[in-house]
Design a protein around this motif. Sequence first.
Motif: not given
Length: 227
Positions: A103, A205, A208-209, A212
């Motif tokens: 990020y 992306r 974010r993964e 998760e």
Amino acid sequence: MQTFKIGKQEDRAALYRTAWALALITVGYNLIEGMVSVSFGFEDETIALFGFGLDSFVEVISGVGILHMLGRIRSGKTMNGEGAASPDRFEATALRITGSAFYLLFAGLLATAALKIYAGRAPETTFWGIVVSSISIVAMWALIHFKVKVGRALNSEAILADANCTKACFYLSIALLASSLGYELTGMGWLDSAGALVIAIFAFREGREAFEKAQGKACSCSGGACS
């Protein structure tokens, strides 16, 4: 998807050793690639190559978590022996650090690329971007090939997910090659910034993964299926 059954325990152990070696090679390669890319990217003022190098350093943190995960699988400390269990505390911490770093990389590249486009600044050369990305494309393709081969032989979702995440690095290398080659052929400075923006999108992306996965959710690994 075709899978292969491995009967002998010795054969499975050998395949897990291969998977461990491939993960270790991935970490080592990303470390070297990161140092080379950041050095030449800073020297030549090419933000795409510099960002590519920073991404490689973040992938090293992720790779350490993968090595730890493979160690758990080999020792049978997962629910099904194939890494489908939620990540343990070490892996979850590594994933959160990885996600935060991605990020930060996204924000930094986005701001720097915008400023360079606004100022109309161009890199001195993107020659090393072409060299680094070309080598990376070959290296990532080979790693993907062997990780998929081992993952299918073991019918391991964890190893196949790792292969799909390596595929994201393969796509990043293509983006770097396109922007670097485009600048060398046309002299248009914004192409270097455009390449950095593509890397920034991938970083977002992947960040974010990573979060998760830290929560135990299945991830697409930047477009690839995890199984």
